[in-house]
Design a protein around this motif. Sequence first.
Motif, PDB file in Angstrom:
ATOM      1  N   TYR A  94     -18.429 -28.382 -68.255  1.00 47.70           N
ATOM      2  CA  TYR A  94     -17.809 -28.034 -66.972  1.00 47.70           C
ATOM      3  C   TYR A  94     -16.325 -27.740 -67.163  1.00 47.70           C
ATOM      4  CZ  TYR A  94     -15.810 -28.769 -62.325  1.00 47.70           C
ATOM      5  OH  TYR A  94     -15.101 -28.633 -61.160  1.00 47.70           O
ATOM      6  N   ALA A  95     -15.637 -28.587 -67.924  1.00 45.02           N
ATOM      7  CA  ALA A  95     -14.214 -28.364 -68.187  1.00 45.02           C
ATOM      8  C   ALA A  95     -14.001 -27.065 -68.949  1.00 45.02           C
ATOM      9  CB  ALA A  95     -13.635 -29.539 -68.972  1.00 45.02           C
ATOM     10  N   SER A  96     -14.871 -26.796 -69.913  1.00 45.11           N
ATOM     11  CA  SER A  96     -14.765 -25.559 -70.688  1.00 45.11           C
ATOM     12  C   SER A  96     -15.038 -24.336 -69.818  1.00 45.11           C
ATOM     13  CB  SER A  96     -15.748 -25.604 -71.863  1.00 45.11           C
ATOM     14  OG  SER A  96     -15.721 -24.399 -72.596  1.00 45.11           O
ATOM     15  N   ASN A  97     -16.001 -24.452 -68.914  1.00 52.70           N
ATOM     16  CA  ASN A  97     -16.329 -23.328 -68.028  1.00 52.70           C
ATOM     17  C   ASN A  97     -15.189 -23.018 -67.061  1.00 52.70           C
ATOM     18  OD1 ASN A  97     -18.841 -23.048 -69.208  1.00 52.70           O
ATOM     19  ND2 ASN A  97     -19.885 -24.327 -67.694  1.00 52.70           N
ATOM     20  N   LEU A  98     -14.452 -24.045 -66.654  1.00 48.27           N
ATOM     21  CA  LEU A  98     -13.293 -23.803 -65.793  1.00 48.27           C
ATOM     22  C   LEU A  98     -12.230 -23.003 -66.538  1.00 48.27           C
ATOM     23  CD1 LEU A  98     -12.818 -27.200 -63.897  1.00 48.27           C
ATOM     24  CD2 LEU A  98     -13.735 -25.056 -63.005  1.00 48.27           C
ATOM     25  N   LEU A  99     -12.037 -23.329 -67.803  1.00 54.26           N
ATOM     26  CA  LEU A  99     -11.080 -22.579 -68.619  1.00 54.26           C
ATOM     27  C   LEU A  99     -11.552 -21.140 -68.801  1.00 54.26           C
ATOM     28  CD1 LEU A  99      -8.457 -22.823 -70.247  1.00 54.26           C
ATOM     29  CD2 LEU A  99      -9.828 -23.486 -72.222  1.00 54.26           C
ATOM     30  N   ASP A 100     -12.849 -20.945 -68.815  1.00 55.26           N
ATOM     31  CA  ASP A 100     -13.424 -19.611 -68.982  1.00 55.26           C
ATOM     32  C   ASP A 100     -13.120 -18.705 -67.793  1.00 55.26           C
ATOM     33  OD1 ASP A 100     -15.051 -17.840 -70.598  1.00 55.26           O
ATOM     34  OD2 ASP A 100     -16.552 -17.985 -69.015  1.00 55.26           O
ATOM     35  N   MET A 101     -12.777 -19.295 -66.657  1.00 51.07           N
ATOM     36  CA  MET A 101     -12.501 -18.517 -65.451  1.00 51.07           C
ATOM     37  C   MET A 101     -11.092 -17.932 -65.440  1.00 51.07           C
ATOM     38  SD  MET A 101     -14.340 -21.011 -62.643  1.00 51.07           S
ATOM     39  CE  MET A 101     -14.063 -19.869 -61.291  1.00 51.07           C
ATOM     40  N   CYS A 102     -10.250 -18.344 -66.376  1.00 44.50           N
ATOM     41  CA  CYS A 102      -8.887 -17.805 -66.447  1.00 44.50           C
ATOM     42  C   CYS A 102      -8.933 -16.319 -66.812  1.00 44.50           C
ATOM     43  CB  CYS A 102      -8.067 -18.564 -67.480  1.00 44.50           C
ATOM     44  SG  CYS A 102      -7.801 -20.300 -67.071  1.00 44.50           S
ATOM     45  N   GLN A 103      -8.096 -15.526 -66.154  1.00 43.44           N
ATOM     46  CA  GLN A 103      -8.105 -14.083 -66.364  1.00 43.44           C
ATOM     47  C   GLN A 103      -6.849 -13.560 -67.042  1.00 43.44           C
ATOM     48  OE1 GLN A 103      -8.874 -12.342 -62.524  1.00 43.44           O
ATOM     49  NE2 GLN A 103     -10.993 -13.063 -62.474  1.00 43.44           N
ATOM     50  N   ASN A 104      -5.853 -14.408 -67.228  1.00 45.69           N
ATOM     51  CA  ASN A 104      -4.646 -13.958 -67.913  1.00 45.69           C
ATOM     52  C   ASN A 104      -3.963 -15.145 -68.587  1.00 45.69           C
ATOM     53  OD1 ASN A 104      -2.883 -15.245 -65.854  1.00 45.69           O
ATOM     54  ND2 ASN A 104      -3.643 -13.591 -64.539  1.00 45.69           N
ATOM     55  N   THR A 105      -2.944 -14.840 -69.373  1.00 42.13           N
ATOM     56  CA  THR A 105      -2.251 -15.867 -70.143  1.00 42.13           C
ATOM     57  C   THR A 105      -1.586 -16.905 -69.257  1.00 42.13           C
ATOM     58  OG1 THR A 105      -1.827 -14.280 -71.919  1.00 42.13           O
ATOM     59  CG2 THR A 105      -0.462 -16.254 -71.880  1.00 42.13           C
ATOM     60  N   GLU A 106      -1.036 -16.465 -68.137  1.00 42.03           N
ATOM     61  CA  GLU A 106      -0.331 -17.391 -67.254  1.00 42.03           C
ATOM     62  C   GLU A 106      -1.270 -18.459 -66.707  1.00 42.03           C
ATOM     63  OE1 GLU A 106       3.010 -18.992 -65.814  1.00 42.03           O
ATOM     64  OE2 GLU A 106       2.870 -17.191 -67.070  1.00 42.03           O
ATOM     65  N   ILE A 143      -3.045 -24.281 -67.012  1.00 42.47           N
ATOM     66  CA  ILE A 143      -4.020 -25.348 -67.246  1.00 42.47           C
ATOM     67  C   ILE A 143      -3.601 -26.228 -68.414  1.00 42.47           C
ATOM     68  CG2 ILE A 143      -6.370 -25.807 -68.054  1.00 42.47           C
ATOM     69  CD1 ILE A 143      -7.348 -23.522 -66.383  1.00 42.47           C
ATOM     70  N   LEU A 144      -3.222 -25.606 -69.520  1.00 37.20           N
ATOM     71  CA  LEU A 144      -2.901 -26.375 -70.723  1.00 37.20           C
ATOM     72  C   LEU A 144      -1.615 -27.186 -70.576  1.00 37.20           C
ATOM     73  CD1 LEU A 144      -3.803 -23.823 -73.539  1.00 37.20           C
ATOM     74  CD2 LEU A 144      -5.214 -25.620 -72.543  1.00 37.20           C
ATOM     75  N   HIS A 175     -12.380 -23.303 -77.121  1.00 34.32           N
ATOM     76  CA  HIS A 175     -12.587 -22.153 -76.241  1.00 34.32           C
ATOM     77  C   HIS A 175     -11.682 -20.991 -76.671  1.00 34.32           C
ATOM     78  CE1 HIS A 175     -12.735 -19.685 -72.615  1.00 34.32           C
ATOM     79  NE2 HIS A 175     -13.816 -20.361 -72.275  1.00 34.32           N
ATOM     80  N   PRO A 176     -12.187 -19.760 -76.657  1.00 34.95           N
ATOM     81  CA  PRO A 176     -11.378 -18.603 -77.075  1.00 34.95           C
ATOM     82  C   PRO A 176     -10.051 -18.478 -76.338  1.00 34.95           C
ATOM     83  CG  PRO A 176     -13.674 -17.970 -76.854  1.00 34.95           C
ATOM     84  CD  PRO A 176     -13.578 -19.374 -76.346  1.00 34.95           C
ATOM     85  N   HIS A 177     -10.027 -18.780 -75.041  1.00 37.55           N
ATOM     86  CA  HIS A 177      -8.780 -18.682 -74.286  1.00 37.55           C
ATOM     87  C   HIS A 177      -7.744 -19.673 -74.803  1.00 37.55           C
ATOM     88  CE1 HIS A 177     -10.930 -16.844 -70.528  1.00 37.55           C
ATOM     89  NE2 HIS A 177     -11.000 -16.083 -71.603  1.00 37.55           N
ATOM     90  N   CYS A 178      -8.212 -20.875 -75.114  1.00 41.75           N
ATOM     91  CA  CYS A 178      -7.312 -21.906 -75.631  1.00 41.75           C
ATOM     92  C   CYS A 178      -6.804 -21.524 -77.018  1.00 41.75           C
ATOM     93  CB  CYS A 178      -8.036 -23.246 -75.670  1.00 41.75           C
ATOM     94  SG  CYS A 178      -7.033 -24.617 -76.269  1.00 41.75           S
ATOM     95  N   GLN A 179      -7.705 -21.076 -77.882  1.00 34.52           N
ATOM     96  CA  GLN A 179      -7.319 -20.696 -79.235  1.00 34.52           C
ATOM     97  C   GLN A 179      -6.391 -19.481 -79.237  1.00 34.52           C
ATOM     98  OE1 GLN A 179      -8.062 -22.330 -82.190  1.00 34.52           O
ATOM     99  NE2 GLN A 179      -8.715 -23.908 -80.743  1.00 34.52           N
ATOM    100  N   HIS A 180      -6.632 -18.554 -78.324  1.00 33.53           N
ATOM    101  CA  HIS A 180      -5.771 -17.366 -78.242  1.00 33.53           C
ATOM    102  C   HIS A 180      -4.349 -17.755 -77.854  1.00 33.53           C
ATOM    103  CE1 HIS A 180      -4.003 -13.736 -76.397  1.00 33.53           C
ATOM    104  NE2 HIS A 180      -4.733 -13.078 -77.281  1.00 33.53           N
ATOM    105  N   HIS A 181      -4.233 -18.694 -76.913  1.00 29.98           N
ATOM    106  CA  HIS A 181      -2.899 -19.123 -76.493  1.00 29.98           C
ATOM    107  C   HIS A 181      -2.190 -19.860 -77.627  1.00 29.98           C
ATOM    108  CE1 HIS A 181       0.280 -20.091 -73.703  1.00 29.98           C
ATOM    109  NE2 HIS A 181       0.171 -21.378 -73.992  1.00 29.98           N
ATOM    110  N   LEU A 182      -2.929 -20.651 -78.389  1.00 31.71           N
ATOM    111  CA  LEU A 182      -2.336 -21.346 -79.529  1.00 31.71           C
ATOM    112  C   LEU A 182      -1.839 -20.352 -80.574  1.00 31.71           C
ATOM    113  CD1 LEU A 182      -4.776 -24.357 -80.078  1.00 31.71           C
ATOM    114  CD2 LEU A 182      -2.445 -24.432 -79.198  1.00 31.71           C
ATOM    115  N   SER A 183      -2.617 -19.309 -80.813  1.00 30.12           N
ATOM    116  CA  SER A 183      -2.199 -18.279 -81.771  1.00 30.12           C
ATOM    117  C   SER A 183      -0.945 -17.569 -81.293  1.00 30.12           C
ATOM    118  CB  SER A 183      -3.331 -17.266 -81.974  1.00 30.12           C
ATOM    119  OG  SER A 183      -4.470 -17.879 -82.532  1.00 30.12           O
TER     120      SER A 183
END
Length: 231
Positions: free
Chosen positions: A131-143, A148-149, A195-203
Amino acid sequence: MQTLGPHETFYDRSYRSKFDRDVTPIMMAAMYNEVDILRILMDRGDDVVKPHHPLCGCTTCLNRKEYDPLMHSLSIINAYRALCSEAYISLTSEDPILTAFLLSKELDGLCRTEKEFKTEYKELKQKCKMYASNLLDMCQNTEEVKTILKQAAISETEVKEQACHNPLENDKEDQNALPRLEMAIEYQQKQFVAHPHCQHHLSTLWYQGLPKIRLITHGGECVYKVCSSCT
């Protein structure tokens, strides 16, 4: 020790239903993620009561365990099935991701305490993590991902209390700090961290200020290659 009185009906054996006696309408609606029904029941003041720990020694828990230990354990599982509902968390929590993290950690402890029902609690724990991962999946941009993070790893109430005591604390905060991600790592939220969104932001943070450098994986080693424009 206080015993069950003659009017106690929590475990009435004459009760006839395909649902457990302790399952209330709002719990049933939560289990099936019926958002509209949940809203109606919540508007009239209903909620899911968080159960006591299986090892609780209060009078009520002792009486129920003495009367029927199995039904007592099943009532706790049913309560957590409702509390872990995606719809119920979304409607009742100010910070759904934090709630999911805390529930998954609590369920992890119950897996060790109630070993007979380890499978059921483990499934609920994985449900909270997804559920927590799916909420992160709903993000549409970096901001949105950053918002969230960068959320504090505590409840909003505690954040407000700290702000009252330390009004200048936010000015000293590290702009690259990701407290919610740190909490996810501590609570072993692998789906959230990976999650790809989290890893992308870290990169993005890792290569901040070095836009012309790329990370190339070759033969299991990380090789930095500078673009031709840098030479």
